[in-house]
Scaffold this active site. Structure first.
Site, short mmCIF file in Angstrom:
data_model
loop_
_atom_site.label_atom_id
_atom_site.label_comp_id
_atom_site.label_asym_id
_atom_site.label_seq_id
_atom_site.Cartn_x
_atom_site.Cartn_y
_atom_site.Cartn_z
N GLU A 182 -21.85 81.29 -9.49
CA GLU A 182 -21.17 82.01 -10.58
C GLU A 182 -21.80 81.80 -11.97
O GLU A 182 -21.12 81.43 -12.91
CB GLU A 182 -19.69 81.64 -10.59
CG GLU A 182 -19.00 81.95 -9.27
CD GLU A 182 -17.58 81.42 -9.15
OE1 GLU A 182 -17.03 80.92 -10.15
OE2 GLU A 182 -17.01 81.50 -8.04
N GLU A 206 -17.31 84.42 1.03
CA GLU A 206 -15.93 83.97 0.77
C GLU A 206 -14.98 85.15 0.97
O GLU A 206 -14.24 85.54 0.07
CB GLU A 206 -15.80 83.43 -0.66
CG GLU A 206 -16.76 82.31 -0.97
CD GLU A 206 -16.56 81.68 -2.35
OE1 GLU A 206 -15.52 81.93 -2.99
OE2 GLU A 206 -17.46 80.93 -2.78
O1 9MR Z 1 -10.46 77.84 -2.63
C1 9MR Z 1 -10.74 76.90 -3.65
C2 9MR Z 1 -9.45 76.34 -4.20
O2 9MR Z 1 -8.81 75.54 -3.23
C3 9MR Z 1 -9.72 75.54 -5.45
O3 9MR Z 1 -8.50 75.15 -6.03
C4 9MR Z 1 -10.53 76.37 -6.41
C5 9MR Z 1 -10.79 75.57 -7.65
O4 9MR Z 1 -11.71 76.08 -8.48
O5 9MR Z 1 -11.73 76.78 -5.82
C6 9MR Z 1 -11.53 77.61 -4.74
O6 9MR Z 1 -12.74 78.08 -4.21
C7 9MR Z 1 -13.56 78.89 -5.06
C8 9MR Z 1 -14.98 78.71 -4.63
O7 9MR Z 1 -15.31 77.35 -4.63
C9 9MR Z 1 -15.93 79.49 -5.51
N1 9MR Z 1 -15.55 80.88 -5.57
C10 9MR Z 1 -14.18 81.17 -5.88
C11 9MR Z 1 -13.26 80.40 -4.95
C12 9MR Z 1 -11.83 80.73 -5.24
O8 9MR Z 1 -11.48 80.25 -6.51
#
Ligand code: 9MR
Length: 378
Positions: free
Chosen positions: A161, A266
């Site tokens: 990102e 994802e």
């Molecule tokens: O699914 C993840 C969630 O449990 C966490 O709280 C969150 C914190 O930033 O991150 C989520 O995963 C992310 C991923 O690492 C990167 N892309 C977006 C995802 C959803 O936020």
């Protein structure tokens, strides 16, 4: 006895439309079998899942998926919460889980503006560190983590990102302190630590033309500088009315034409209305709860579920059409119960974005996807 055998053979011929039973290929009954030879079909795992505490999940994951990624345990705040103190216990369990079950294991993620430890950008007096210090910290983090899993983690989301929706660089602290070279450096450090690992750039809303162009520009620039980059991950947090499939397809094609692998990393399809303007996955973009945007607390009405299934099928048709470019499609979680979408972009909603229900029962979409894959030639 003779009579029994002839009846069995006759029944068999009847059932299989005249084809001899034994010559008929075994029909795939799981996602893992159905997508074999097409692309990996993966899932993100949370703690209870890779630790084996969640036995229902364990059964589903082993049976259905051929690839895993850690939902949270490999983020920098978890691996290196204090400078120089690495905690690999949890991530080790996650990697061992994948190895035991012969899955493709992806590491997520080395450099991301979010879920970073507090100390990373500041010195002991709380003052922002210099460019040199931050580069050194990046080098140490990447070398230690990638080195720890050398030869075991086959692919890394090296940078996550870093590009905004309009294609410009995200003004993260990495960017502000180091400049755009932080991306190049991250890839170089990862390559030094494990020359055989595949290295990926990963981002959300990759279907947006501005973002697509920005990512293409950035990857071309890395390639021109001789930096190894093997793949681009399109996250795929999608909704019922976004993205247009054409935009998604244009990005798959544009990224593949750079000569790198494309991955859907994802995937989850929200069944809920998106608050106006919120279609990304930037975790800072939260909206206030309103009763009318949480309409299916007790389950999806049949017509909504049918539309949701068709939309999932449309996405998978697109992915299968481009299976020569796409190497992996990973769902962001196993069951609706644990999905981050229940709390994003609005906290406390009941969403239905994944393939298994809150009790880990396969939804109807699972057999539909299996059939779809089975109908697609290798
Ligand atoms: O699914 C993840 C969630 O449990 C966490 O709280 C969150 C914190 O930033 O991150 C989520 O995963 C992310 C991923 O690492 C990167 N892309 C977006 C995802 C959803 O936020």
């Amino acid at each position: 006895m003779k009579l029994f055998i002839s009846i069995a053979v006759a029944g068999c011929l009847l059932m299989l439309g005249g084809e001899p039973c034994l010559a008929k290929e075994k029909k795939a009954t799981t996602l893992r079998e159905a997508f074999k030879g097409k692309f990996y079909i993966g899932t993100a795992l949370n703690r209870a899942q890779y630790m084996g505490y969640d036995t229902k999940a364990d059964e589903v994951v082993k049976k259905q998926f051929s690839a895993i990624v850690a939902e949270n345990c490999m983020k920098s705040e978890n691996l290196q919460p204090q400078e120089g103190k690495f905690f690999f216990d949890e991530a080790d369990k996650f990697v061992a889980y994948g190895e035991k079950n012969k899955m493709f294991v992806t590491g997520h993620t080395l450099i991301w503006h979010s879920q970073t430890p507090r100390w990373l950008f500041v010195d002991k007096d709380g003052k922002e560190v210099s460019r040199e210090v931050l580069i050194e910290r990046m080098r140490n983090h990447i070398h230690t983590v990638v080195g720890h899993y050398k030869g075991r983690i086959k692919g890394w989301d090296v940078v996550n990102e870093a590009i905004e929706d309009d294609g410009s660089f995200r003004k993260s602290r990495f960017y502000k302190i180091i400049g755009e070279d932080f991306i190049k450096l991250a890839f170089q450090f990862a390559h030094e630590a494990d020359p055989d690992a595949e290295l990926y750039y990963n981002d959300y809303s990759m279907y947006l033309p501005g973002k697509r162009e920005g990512v293409v520009r950035m990857v071309k620039s890395l390639q021109a500088q001789g930096v190894k980059i093997d793949g681009i991950g399109m996250q795929g947090h999608v909704g019922m009315d976004y993205p247009a499939l054409e935009d998604e397809e244009n990005s798959i094609v544009a990224f593949a034409s750079l000569g790198v692998k494309v991955m859907i990393t994802e995937l989850d399809l929200s069944a809920l209305p998106a608050p106006k303007g919120n279609r990304g996955a930037n975790i800072a973009d939260v909206a206030a709860y309103q009763e009318q945007i949480n309409p299916y607390k007790k389950g999806l009405p049949a017509n909504v579920e049918a539309a949701w299934e068709n939309r999932y099928l449309d996405f998978f048709k697109l992915f299968l059409k481009h299976k020569d470019k796409i190497t992996r499609v990973t769902l962001w979680g196993v069951s609706d119960k644990g999905s981050w979408k229940n709390n994003f972009p609005v906290r406390g909603r009941t969403d239905y974005p994944l393939l298994f229900d809150r009790d880990y029962k396969a939804k109807n979409i699972v057999s539909k996807l299996i059939n779809l894959a089975a109908q697609t030639k290798q």
